[in-house]
Design a protein around this motif. Structure first.
Motif, PDB file in Angstrom:
ATOM      1  N   LEU A   1      33.297  66.183   8.468  1.00 44.22           N
ATOM      2  CA  LEU A   1      32.804  65.010   9.188  1.00 44.22           C
ATOM      3  C   LEU A   1      31.278  65.033   9.302  1.00 44.22           C
ATOM      4  O   LEU A   1      30.603  64.016   9.129  1.00 44.22           O
ATOM      5  N   HIS A   2      30.751  66.218   9.575  1.00 48.33           N
ATOM      6  CA  HIS A   2      29.292  66.357   9.681  1.00 48.33           C
ATOM      7  C   HIS A   2      28.627  66.054   8.336  1.00 48.33           C
ATOM      8  O   HIS A   2      27.646  65.295   8.272  1.00 48.33           O
ATOM      9  N   HIS A   3      29.165  66.613   7.255  1.00 47.85           N
ATOM     10  CA  HIS A   3      28.571  66.389   5.934  1.00 47.85           C
ATOM     11  C   HIS A   3      28.681  64.919   5.522  1.00 47.85           C
ATOM     12  O   HIS A   3      27.761  64.364   4.894  1.00 47.85           O
ATOM     13  N   TYR A   4      29.782  64.284   5.876  1.00 46.91           N
ATOM     14  CA  TYR A   4      29.957  62.850   5.607  1.00 46.91           C
ATOM     15  C   TYR A   4      28.856  62.047   6.306  1.00 46.91           C
ATOM     16  O   TYR A   4      28.226  61.166   5.694  1.00 46.91           O
ATOM     17  N   LYS A   5      28.600  62.366   7.576  1.00 48.40           N
ATOM     18  CA  LYS A   5      27.584  61.621   8.327  1.00 48.40           C
ATOM     19  C   LYS A   5      26.171  61.908   7.828  1.00 48.40           C
ATOM     20  O   LYS A   5      25.283  61.056   7.917  1.00 48.40           O
ATOM     21  N   ILE A   6      25.945  63.072   7.284  1.00 51.13           N
ATOM     22  CA  ILE A   6      24.643  63.377   6.683  1.00 51.13           C
ATOM     23  C   ILE A   6      24.380  62.424   5.514  1.00 51.13           C
ATOM     24  O   ILE A   6      23.282  61.868   5.367  1.00 51.13           O
ATOM     25  N   ASP A   7      25.404  62.218   4.682  1.00 54.19           N
ATOM     26  CA  ASP A   7      25.252  61.292   3.556  1.00 54.19           C
ATOM     27  C   ASP A   7      24.974  59.866   4.035  1.00 54.19           C
ATOM     28  O   ASP A   7      24.135  59.162   3.468  1.00 54.19           O
ATOM     29  N   ILE A   8      25.681  59.437   5.082  1.00 48.01           N
ATOM     30  CA  ILE A   8      25.465  58.097   5.637  1.00 48.01           C
ATOM     31  C   ILE A   8      24.039  57.983   6.166  1.00 48.01           C
ATOM     32  O   ILE A   8      23.348  56.986   5.934  1.00 48.01           O
ATOM     33  N   ALA A   9      23.590  59.017   6.874  1.00 40.21           N
ATOM     34  CA  ALA A   9      22.238  59.005   7.438  1.00 40.21           C
ATOM     35  C   ALA A   9      21.179  58.908   6.345  1.00 40.21           C
ATOM     36  O   ALA A   9      20.186  58.175   6.483  1.00 40.21           O
ATOM     37  N   LYS A  10      21.372  59.628   5.251  1.00 44.54           N
ATOM     38  CA  LYS A  10      20.399  59.589   4.155  1.00 44.54           C
ATOM     39  C   LYS A  10      20.274  58.180   3.575  1.00 44.54           C
ATOM     40  O   LYS A  10      19.173  57.714   3.268  1.00 44.54           O
ATOM     41  N   MET A  11      21.411  57.483   3.426  1.00 44.93           N
ATOM     42  CA  MET A  11      21.364  56.122   2.899  1.00 44.93           C
ATOM     43  C   MET A  11      20.720  55.169   3.890  1.00 44.93           C
ATOM     44  O   MET A  11      19.952  54.282   3.507  1.00 44.93           O
ATOM     45  N   MET A  12      21.027  55.340   5.174  1.00 43.23           N
ATOM     46  CA  MET A  12      20.399  54.504   6.206  1.00 43.23           C
ATOM     47  C   MET A  12      18.880  54.687   6.199  1.00 43.23           C
ATOM     48  O   MET A  12      18.121  53.716   6.312  1.00 43.23           O
ATOM     49  N   LEU A  13      18.451  55.911   6.056  1.00 40.14           N
ATOM     50  CA  LEU A  13      17.013  56.188   6.014  1.00 40.14           C
ATOM     51  C   LEU A  13      16.361  55.570   4.783  1.00 40.14           C
ATOM     52  O   LEU A  13      15.238  55.063   4.847  1.00 40.14           O
ATOM     53  N   GLU A  14      17.068  55.589   3.650  1.00 39.69           N
ATOM     54  CA  GLU A  14      16.537  54.980   2.434  1.00 39.69           C
ATOM     55  C   GLU A  14      16.347  53.470   2.616  1.00 39.69           C
ATOM     56  O   GLU A  14      15.313  52.909   2.224  1.00 39.69           O
ATOM     57  N   MET A  15      17.330  52.808   3.222  1.00 33.84           N
ATOM     58  CA  MET A  15      17.214  51.373   3.454  1.00 33.84           C
ATOM     59  C   MET A  15      16.113  51.067   4.464  1.00 33.84           C
ATOM     60  O   MET A  15      15.332  50.122   4.292  1.00 33.84           O
ATOM     61  N   CYS A  16      16.045  51.881   5.499  1.00 38.76           N
ATOM     62  CA  CYS A  16      15.004  51.711   6.524  1.00 38.76           C
ATOM     63  C   CYS A  16      13.612  51.815   5.904  1.00 38.76           C
ATOM     64  O   CYS A  16      12.730  50.999   6.178  1.00 38.76           O
ATOM     65  N   ALA A  17      13.430  52.817   5.058  1.00 37.11           N
ATOM     66  CA  ALA A  17      12.139  53.018   4.401  1.00 37.11           C
ATOM     67  C   ALA A  17      11.797  51.863   3.468  1.00 37.11           C
ATOM     68  O   ALA A  17      10.644  51.425   3.399  1.00 37.11           O
ATOM     69  N   ALA A  18      12.790  51.358   2.739  1.00 36.64           N
ATOM     70  CA  ALA A  18      12.548  50.246   1.819  1.00 36.64           C
ATOM     71  C   ALA A  18      12.068  49.007   2.557  1.00 36.64           C
ATOM     72  O   ALA A  18      11.236  48.243   2.059  1.00 36.64           O
ATOM     73  N   LEU A  19      12.559  48.817   3.766  1.00 37.45           N
ATOM     74  CA  LEU A  19      12.137  47.676   4.582  1.00 37.45           C
ATOM     75  C   LEU A  19      10.736  47.851   5.153  1.00 37.45           C
ATOM     76  O   LEU A  19      10.118  46.890   5.612  1.00 37.45           O
ATOM     77  N   GLY A  20      10.267  49.078   5.153  1.00 39.73           N
ATOM     78  CA  GLY A  20       8.981  49.356   5.783  1.00 39.73           C
ATOM     79  C   GLY A  20       9.108  49.555   7.279  1.00 39.73           C
ATOM     80  O   GLY A  20       8.103  49.574   7.994  1.00 39.73           O
ATOM     81  N   CYS A  21      10.339  49.722   7.759  1.00 45.24           N
ATOM     82  CA  CYS A  21      10.559  49.957   9.186  1.00 45.24           C
ATOM     83  C   CYS A  21      10.223  51.420   9.518  1.00 45.24           C
ATOM     84  O   CYS A  21      10.563  52.320   8.760  1.00 45.24           O
ATOM     85  N   LYS A  22       9.597  51.618  10.643  1.00 51.30           N
ATOM     86  CA  LYS A  22       9.176  52.963  11.040  1.00 51.30           C
ATOM     87  C   LYS A  22      10.122  53.616  12.033  1.00 51.30           C
ATOM     88  O   LYS A  22       9.914  54.770  12.418  1.00 51.30           O
ATOM     89  N   VAL A  23      11.149  52.863  12.469  1.00 49.98           N
ATOM     90  CA  VAL A  23      12.084  53.390  13.463  1.00 49.98           C
ATOM     91  C   VAL A  23      13.517  53.141  13.014  1.00 49.98           C
ATOM     92  O   VAL A  23      13.872  52.018  12.628  1.00 49.98           O
ATOM     93  N   LEU A  24      14.337  54.196  13.040  1.00 49.90           N
ATOM     94  CA  LEU A  24      15.775  54.067  12.835  1.00 49.90           C
ATOM     95  C   LEU A  24      16.456  54.322  14.167  1.00 49.90           C
ATOM     96  O   LEU A  24      16.213  55.353  14.818  1.00 49.90           O
ATOM     97  N   LEU A  25      17.302  53.387  14.593  1.00 46.48           N
ATOM     98  CA  LEU A  25      18.026  53.532  15.843  1.00 46.48           C
ATOM     99  C   LEU A  25      19.332  54.278  15.596  1.00 46.48           C
ATOM    100  O   LEU A  25      20.105  53.919  14.708  1.00 46.48           O
ATOM    101  N   ALA A  26      19.560  55.318  16.388  1.00 53.30           N
ATOM    102  CA  ALA A  26      20.823  56.056  16.353  1.00 53.30           C
ATOM    103  C   ALA A  26      21.414  56.005  17.750  1.00 53.30           C
ATOM    104  O   ALA A  26      20.710  56.288  18.729  1.00 53.30           O
ATOM    105  N   CYS A  27      22.680  55.618  17.859  1.00 55.77           N
ATOM    106  CA  CYS A  27      23.284  55.515  19.183  1.00 55.77           C
ATOM    107  C   CYS A  27      24.284  56.643  19.407  1.00 55.77           C
ATOM    108  O   CYS A  27      24.858  57.187  18.462  1.00 55.77           O
ATOM    109  N   SER A  28      24.479  56.992  20.657  1.00 55.22           N
ATOM    110  CA  SER A  28      25.286  58.159  21.012  1.00 55.22           C
ATOM    111  C   SER A  28      26.740  58.003  20.577  1.00 55.22           C
ATOM    112  O   SER A  28      27.287  56.907  20.536  1.00 55.22           O
ATOM    113  N   SER A  29      27.348  59.123  20.289  1.00 57.49           N
ATOM    114  CA  SER A  29      28.686  59.139  19.709  1.00 57.49           C
ATOM    115  C   SER A  29      29.764  58.699  20.706  1.00 57.49           C
ATOM    116  O   SER A  29      29.703  58.997  21.900  1.00 57.49           O
ATOM    117  N   THR A  30      30.734  57.974  20.179  1.00 53.13           N
ATOM    118  CA  THR A  30      31.929  57.619  20.949  1.00 53.13           C
ATOM    119  C   THR A  30      33.157  58.341  20.403  1.00 53.13           C
ATOM    120  O   THR A  30      34.266  58.112  20.873  1.00 53.13           O
TER     121      THR A  30
END
Length: 302
Positions: free
Chosen positions: A84-113
Motif C-alpha cells: 500500500l505504501h509503495h502504491y501511494k509513492i507511485d501516485i504521489a510521484k505522478m501528482m508531483l509531475e502534474m503539479c510541476a507541469a502546471l507551475g504550481c508550487k504547492v501540492l495539497l495532501a489531506c490526512s488519511s481516512t
C-alpha cells in the motif's frame, strides 16, 4: 463602481477553486479571469478529465494567464506499509509531475481516512518527510491538511504536530476554515503556528452551526459549502483571517467551495459571488473594518 483594475488589485491574494464551477476547464478559467481573479486552485481531475489529455489541460491553464495557487489532492498517503505504501509513492510521484507541469508550487495532501493506516504520529511524520523529499527536485512545497473526518488527524493542531515532527523545510500545513469550524477546533491555537510554515489557506463556510458526526461533516463538505460571508460562521471566519494576518501570514487564500447548487448555475453568477466575497475580505476584513454578520456586501442591491 470599482474599475476592473482596482478590483483585480484588491483581490490579488484570493483565488477560486475549479471544483466550484461547472463546465469545461477553459470556461472555468475564463469565468474566473472575467471576475477579476488572477489565480486558480486546480485539481487532478481538471487535467486527466480534459478531452485533449492532461498536457492539453496544462497548456490551457498557461494560456489563461492565471497563476496556479496549488494542486490537489493527494489522499490517504501517510501511515501505510508494504504494498500500500509503495502504491501511494507511485501516485504521489505522478501528482508531483502534474503539479510541476502546471507551475504550481504547492501540492495539497489531506490526512488519511483509511482503516489500514497507522495512527502512530511518528510514522505519519516519517511518511510526510518522505513525501516532502520527493517534492524537492520539483521545487514544490507540501501543504498537509487535517480533514475533519480524518482517522487520526482531524484537526489542524494535530497536523501541525506531525509537520513539526517531520521537520522539513518544504513541508507545512494547509489551513481550511471548513474543517476548523466543523471540528470546532479553537481558533486560539492559530496563534502558535509558524506563519512561514502555513503554505495554503482555503476558505469556505456552511449554513448550519454543527456537524456532529464524521458522516455529516463529509456530506456538508462535499455538497454544501458556501463562500465566506454567505454562511453562519462569519464571525469565526473574520476571527480566523485576522488571526492569520496578525500572525504574519501573507500567502494565498483560496475559496474551496463544494456546492451542488453552484455547479448547476451559470459560471458568471457563481464567479460574481466569489468576487464579492473576496472584496469583502480584502477591503473590509483585512483592512480591519469588520462588519457584523448579515451586514456584508454579498447581496446584490435589490
Amino acid at each position: 463602481m470599482k474599475s476592473e483594475r482596482s478590483t483585480a488589485q484588491a483581490i490579488s491574494g484570493f483565488g477560486m477553486d475549479t471544483i466550484t464551477l461547472a463546465g469545461p476547464l477553459e470556461a472555468k478559467l475564463a469565468a474566473m479571469k472575467e471576475a477579476g481573479f488572477s489565480q486558480v486552485m486546480l485539481k487532478a481531475n481538471d487535467l486527466v478529465g480534459h478531452p485533449g489529455g492532461w498536457q492539453a489541460a496544462v497548456q490551457a491553464v498557461h494560456d489563461s494567464g492565471l497563476r496556479g495557487t496549488g494542486f490537489q489532492v493527494l489522499r490517504d498517503f501517510e501511515g501505510l506499509s508494504g504494498h500500500l505504501h509503495h502504491y501511494k509513492i507511485d501516485i504521489a510521484k505522478m501528482m508531483l509531475e502534474m503539479c510541476a507541469a502546471l507551475g504550481c508550487k504547492v501540492l495539497l495532501a489531506c490526512s488519511s481516512t483509511s482503516a489500514h493506516a497507522s495512527s502512530d504520529l511518528d510514522q505519519i511524520a516519517r511518511d510526510l518527510r518522505k513525501l516532502a523529499m520527493l517534492a524537492v527536485p520539483h521545487g514544490i512545497r507540501i501543504a498537509f491538511e487535517g480533514l475533519s473526518w480524518g482517522r487520526t488527524i482531524n484537526e489542524y493542531t494535530t497536523a501541525w504536530d506531525v509537520v513539526q515532527r517531520a521537520d522539513c523545510p518544504n513541508l507545512g500545513v494547509g489551513i481550511d476554515s471548513y474543517h476548523i469550524f466543523a471540528a470546532k477546533t479553537p481558533l486560539d491555537e492559530i496563534d502558535y503556528l509558524d506563519p512561514s510554515k502555513i503554505f495554503l489557506v482555503q476558505l469556505a463556510d456552511f449554513m448550519w452551526q454543527e456537524t456532529k458526526t464524521f458522516e455529516e461533516r463529509m456530506t456538508t463538505a462535499r455538497t454544501f459549502r458556501v463562500f465566506p460571508g454567505e454562511g453562519v460562521h462569519s464571525e469565526q471566519l473574520v476571527d480566523l483571517v485576522l488571526r492569520l494576518d496578525r500572525l504574519g501570514y501573507r500567502g494565498d487564500y483560496s475559496f474551496e467551495v463544494f456546492n451542488d447548487d453552484y455547479v448547476q448555475m451559470p459560471l458568471p453568477f457563481v464567479a460574481e459571488r466569489a468576487r464579492k466575497s473576496a472584496l469583502w475580505l480584502a477591503e473590509e476584513v483585512l483592512r480591519c473594518s469588520v462588519p457584523l454578520p448579515n451586514q456584508m456586501r454579498l447581496k446584490t442591491p435589490g
